[in-house]
Design an enzyme around this catalytic site. Structure first.
Site, PDB file in Angstrom:
ATOM      1  N   ASP A 133      17.599   9.095   5.362  1.00 15.06           N
ATOM      2  CA  ASP A 133      17.526   8.156   6.268  1.00 15.06           C
ATOM      3  C   ASP A 133      17.537   8.650   7.920  1.00 15.06           C
ATOM      4  OD1 ASP A 133      18.106   6.344   4.364  1.00 15.06           O
ATOM      5  OD2 ASP A 133      20.095   6.443   4.745  1.00 15.06           O
ATOM      6  N   LYS A 181      12.259   9.347   7.894  1.00 18.27           N
ATOM      7  CA  LYS A 181      10.895  10.235   7.336  1.00 18.27           C
ATOM      8  C   LYS A 181       9.873   8.925   7.206  1.00 18.27           C
ATOM      9  CE  LYS A 181      13.439  10.695   3.705  1.00 18.27           C
ATOM     10  NZ  LYS A 181      14.862  10.339   4.298  1.00 18.27           N
ATOM     11  N   GLY A 209      14.758   4.096   0.919  1.00 18.44           N
ATOM     12  CA  GLY A 209      14.539   2.849   1.527  1.00 18.44           C
ATOM     13  C   GLY A 209      14.147   3.326   2.997  1.00 18.44           C
ATOM     14  N   HIS A 210      12.788   3.227   3.392  1.00 19.40           N
ATOM     15  CA  HIS A 210      12.221   3.498   4.364  1.00 19.40           C
ATOM     16  C   HIS A 210      12.059   2.203   5.191  1.00 19.40           C
ATOM     17  CE1 HIS A 210      12.099   7.215   2.721  1.00 19.40           C
ATOM     18  NE2 HIS A 210      10.955   6.735   1.934  1.00 19.40           N
ATOM     19  N   GLN A 257      14.875  11.155   0.480  1.00 21.54           N
ATOM     20  CA  GLN A 257      16.311  11.509   0.475  1.00 21.54           C
ATOM     21  C   GLN A 257      16.096  12.719   1.574  1.00 21.54           C
ATOM     22  OE1 GLN A 257      15.382  10.989  -3.066  1.00 21.54           O
ATOM     23  NE2 GLN A 257      15.975   8.874  -2.301  1.00 21.54           N
ATOM     24  N   GLY A 311      22.337  -1.927   2.010  1.00 17.99           N
ATOM     25  CA  GLY A 311      22.823  -2.661   3.122  1.00 17.99           C
ATOM     26  C   GLY A 311      24.211  -2.022   3.449  1.00 17.99           C
TER      27      GLY A 311
HETATM   28  P1  GDP Z   1      14.165   7.241   6.203  1.00 16.17           P
HETATM   29  O1  GDP Z   1      14.751   6.789   4.848  1.00 16.17           O
HETATM   30  O2  GDP Z   1      14.087   8.576   6.417  1.00 16.17           O
HETATM   31  O3  GDP Z   1      12.807   6.969   6.317  1.00 16.17           O
HETATM   32  O4  GDP Z   1      14.886   6.437   7.438  1.00 16.17           O
HETATM   33  P2  GDP Z   1      15.208   4.906   7.278  1.00 16.17           P
HETATM   34  O5  GDP Z   1      14.121   4.271   7.557  1.00 16.17           O
HETATM   35  O6  GDP Z   1      16.066   4.642   6.212  1.00 16.17           O
HETATM   36  O7  GDP Z   1      16.207   4.881   8.679  1.00 16.17           O
HETATM   37  C1  GDP Z   1      15.723   5.359  10.036  1.00 16.17           C
HETATM   38  C2  GDP Z   1      15.820   4.152  10.762  1.00 16.17           C
HETATM   39  O8  GDP Z   1      15.619   4.495  11.956  1.00 16.17           O
HETATM   40  C3  GDP Z   1      14.515   3.024  10.576  1.00 16.17           C
HETATM   41  O9  GDP Z   1      15.278   1.764  10.865  1.00 16.17           O
HETATM   42  C4  GDP Z   1      13.695   3.300  11.634  1.00 16.17           C
HETATM   43  O10 GDP Z   1      12.847   2.381  12.007  1.00 16.17           O
HETATM   44  C5  GDP Z   1      14.488   3.867  12.517  1.00 16.17           C
HETATM   45  N1  GDP Z   1      14.072   4.845  13.652  1.00 16.17           N
HETATM   46  C6  GDP Z   1      13.139   5.891  13.086  1.00 16.17           C
HETATM   47  N2  GDP Z   1      12.927   6.865  14.292  1.00 16.17           N
HETATM   48  C7  GDP Z   1      13.774   6.277  15.523  1.00 16.17           C
HETATM   49  C8  GDP Z   1      13.801   6.448  16.571  1.00 16.17           C
HETATM   50  O11 GDP Z   1      13.233   7.549  17.043  1.00 16.17           O
HETATM   51  N3  GDP Z   1      14.540   5.907  17.408  1.00 16.17           N
HETATM   52  C9  GDP Z   1      15.208   4.599  16.875  1.00 16.17           C
HETATM   53  N4  GDP Z   1      16.200   3.914  17.742  1.00 16.17           N
HETATM   54  N5  GDP Z   1      14.952   4.214  15.767  1.00 16.17           N
HETATM   55  C10 GDP Z   1      14.307   5.187  14.862  1.00 16.17           C
HETATM   56  P1  IMO Z   2      15.924   7.654   1.814  1.00 16.96           P
HETATM   57  O1  IMO Z   2      14.740   8.238   1.305  1.00 16.96           O
HETATM   58  C1  IMO Z   2      20.230   8.186   1.790  1.00 16.96           C
HETATM   59  C2  IMO Z   2      22.360   8.954  -1.879  1.00 16.96           C
HETATM   60  C3  IMO Z   2      23.193   7.708  -2.579  1.00 16.96           C
HETATM   61  C4  IMO Z   2      24.065   8.340  -3.230  1.00 16.96           C
HETATM   62  C5  IMO Z   2      23.459   9.449  -3.781  1.00 16.96           C
HETATM   63  C6  IMO Z   2      23.101   9.404  -5.214  1.00 16.96           C
HETATM   64  O2  IMO Z   2      15.958   6.596   2.463  1.00 16.96           O
HETATM   65  O3  IMO Z   2      16.365   8.966   2.998  1.00 16.96           O
HETATM   66  P2  IMO Z   2      21.210   7.792  -6.448  1.00 16.96           P
HETATM   67  O4  IMO Z   2      20.959   6.549  -6.367  1.00 16.96           O
HETATM   68  O5  IMO Z   2      20.098   8.769  -5.696  1.00 16.96           O
HETATM   69  O6  IMO Z   2      21.594   8.610  -7.763  1.00 16.96           O
HETATM   70  O7  IMO Z   2      22.335   8.373  -5.415  1.00 16.96           O
HETATM   71  O8  IMO Z   2      22.149   9.745  -2.982  1.00 16.96           O
HETATM   72  N1  IMO Z   2      20.968   8.192  -1.543  1.00 16.96           N
HETATM   73  C7  IMO Z   2      20.312   8.226  -0.324  1.00 16.96           C
HETATM   74  N2  IMO Z   2      21.125   8.335   0.910  1.00 16.96           N
HETATM   75  N3  IMO Z   2      18.853   8.024   1.855  1.00 16.96           N
HETATM   76  C8  IMO Z   2      18.409   7.768   0.631  1.00 16.96           C
HETATM   77  O9  IMO Z   2      17.002   7.870   0.607  1.00 16.96           O
HETATM   78  C9  IMO Z   2      19.335   8.025  -0.521  1.00 16.96           C
HETATM   79  N4  IMO Z   2      18.770   8.045  -1.937  1.00 16.96           N
HETATM   80  C10 IMO Z   2      20.005   8.260  -2.484  1.00 16.96           C
HETATM   81  O10 IMO Z   2      23.524   6.944  -1.428  1.00 16.96           O
HETATM   82  O11 IMO Z   2      25.156   8.802  -2.188  1.00 16.96           O
HETATM   83 MG    MG Z   3      16.047   5.587   4.176  1.00 15.15          MG
END
Ligand code: GDP
Ligand code: IMO
Ligand code: MG
Length: 428
Positions: free
Chosen positions: A13, A16, A40-41, A225, A303
């Site tokens: 998170d 990426k 989840g992105h 991840q 969530g």
């Molecule tokens: P990922 O799994 O690594 O792709 O990250 P997620 O999408 O799960 O979580 C990153 C969150 O931060 C998302 O809601 C993005 O829209 C948001 N985001 C990414 N870069 C920035 C940033 O520089 N500033 C802010 N405020 N939000 C960002």
């Molecule tokens: P993105 O790509 C954050 C975590 C789960 C749990 C552990 C194992 O959005 O960064 P799994 O279902 O993979 O066997 O769960 O890994 N986890 C993540 N945490 N971002 C993710 O993906 C994750 N994918 C799995 O919360 O702790």
């Molecule tokens: Mg994510």
């Protein structure tokens, strides 16, 4: 020739999806190499928000090829739900834009069942998985009873493999885990429909990506991840079941490591983690709560509230080492805006010694006490910066410290969720 990796430098998170979408502009092929729909992105383009799980984050661009490599585990139900969701939002998806490896393993309904039942059986030692069947699917791959995309393409092969699996899984599910048996016919019929829908997308991704690199196309490998969720180098057993580090690319796509030129680690300006497991710089106070609310730190997939803490440079140094990072992209420095003082962890006190690496044993890690440096904060104007010069001085000092400690430059700074809130300050 240029092929580079974008990967998570912390516990996932980090942003990426946003960075892949941004960097996809200058790439021609975007490839996922591990994980599945546990990812989840959130990607924001103009005023639209897209949630991606399994499909590479290059899909929002009209003219890019997106590939799902053999190292990814594919839940066809989730795949087609995501394709339908994207098409509803106006994103066109066809076999010119998306290809799927014939060697990728399929997540089956029993994998999801096993994920849930095993978590329940672990009781207080549960991992806190996303419940998507990821671990059980990779378990079958290593056990050599998994079902691959190429098997699904052959009705009789698929039938045999499914029969064998259902029989064994049902024994285990009902007799050991106390769950309900799954029905062969229902799953067979359901998957035959997926087979026909998947067929046009299926090909040998290793051959295709190799050819693209040889033809001087720019290829971006998109990690899911993050570093500390890696099956080997993460905080085991509180990890996911794949190699999230750069080493995962070669096996997860089928190209030699010498074809990869750069690796960009995506690092959030602070640290978050979802699910259970150690987190040395976690904040349990109102600052942690403040960061969670300001940064909307809630999981895309489940969530769940993300645990929040200070930036940990021990983690970023570890990622630099394990994944051979050539640079960092630092995200969400706008979220920290408004804090008077900001802390960075620059080592751990461990048994009277200062260390700057992650011990393997969680018992040893529990004894590690973070050593902090304190920085002065910056204000909200940071979101409007579009060049390094426009960043507040204190934010520049923060970024400099990351570079100094890790020995790795910062190439990109992200100051908001949108594509345009991104600045490239050095070569990747
Ligand atoms: P990922 O799994 O690594 O792709 O990250 P997620 O999408 O799960 O979580 C990153 C969150 O931060 C998302 O809601 C993005 O829209 C948001 N985001 C990414 N870069 C920035 C940033 O520089 N500033 C802010 N405020 N939000 C960002
Ligand atoms: P993105 O790509 C954050 C975590 C789960 C749990 C552990 C194992 O959005 O960064 P799994 O279902 O993979 O066997 O769960 O890994 N986890 C993540 N945490 N971002 C993710 O993906 C994750 N994918 C799995 O919360 O702790
Ligand atoms: Mg994510």
């Amino acid at each position: 020739m240029s092929a580079f990796i974008v990967l998570g430098a912390q516990w996932g998170d980090e942003g990426k999806g946003k960075m892949t979408d941004y960097l996809a502009e200058s790439a021609e092929v975007i490839v996922r190499y591990q994980g599945g729909n546990n990812a989840g992105h959130t990607v924001e383009v103009d005023d639209k928000q897209y949630k991606l799980r399994l499909i590479p984050s290059g899909i929002l661009h009209e003219d890019k090829l997106n590939a799902i490599g053999n190292g990814v585990v594919i839940d066809p139900k989730a795949l087609f739900e995501e394709i339908d969701y994207l098409e509803d939002l106006g994103v066109k998806i066809n076999s010119n834009k998306l290809i799927i490896s014939d060697r990728a393993h399929l997540i089956m309904p029993y994998h999801r069942t096993l994920d849930a039942l095993k978590e329940k059986a672990r009781g207080k030692n549960d991992i806190g998985t996303t419940g998507r069947g990821i671990g059980p699917c990779y378990t079958d791959k290593v056990e050599r009873c998994g079902i691959r995309v190429c098997d699904l393409m052959h009705k009789e092969v698929f039938k045999d493999k499914l029969e064998q699996n259902i029989q064994m899984k049902n024994e285990y599910i009902t007799k050991v885990l106390g769950g309900e048996a799954l029905n062969f016919e229902e799953i067979y019929e359901e998957y035959l429909k997926y087979a026909e829908r998947m067929r046009p997308f299926v090909q040998d991704v290793s051959v295709r990506v190799y050819d693209e690199i040889k033809a001087n196309k720019k290829v971006l490998f998109e990690g899911a991840q993050g570093m500390l969720l890696d099956i080997d180098y993460g905080t085991y057993p509180y990890v996911t079941s794949s190699n999230t580090t750069a080493g995962g690319v070669s096996n997860g796509v089928g190209i030699g490591p010498n074809m990869i030129t750069n690796a960009v680690g995506i690092a959030k300006a602070y640290t978050t983690r979802v699910g259970k497991g150690p987190f040395p710089t976690e904040l349990f106070d109102e600052t942690g709560e403040w960061i969670r609310e300001k940064g909307h730190e809630y999981g895309v997939n489940t969530g769940r509230a993300r645990r929040c803490g200070w930036l940990d440079l021990v983690i970023l140094k570890t990622t630099t080492r394990v994944s051979g990072l050539t640079s960092f992209a630092v995200t969400k420095i706008d979220t920290l805006a408004g804090l008077d003082k900001i802390k960075i962890c620059v080592g751990y006190n461990f048994n009277g010694k200062v260390i700057d690496y992650f011990p393997a044993s969680l018992e040893d890690l529990a004894k590690c006490e973070p050593i902090y440096e304190e920085f002065d904060g910056w204000d909200e104007s940071v979101s409007n910066a579009r060049s390094y010069e426009e960043l507040p001085e204190n934010a520049k000092k923060y970024l400099k410290r990351i570079e100094e400690f890790t020995g790795t430059k910062v190439s990109i700074v992200s100051v908001g969720p949108r594509r345009d809130q991104t600045m490239e300050i050095a070569e990747l």
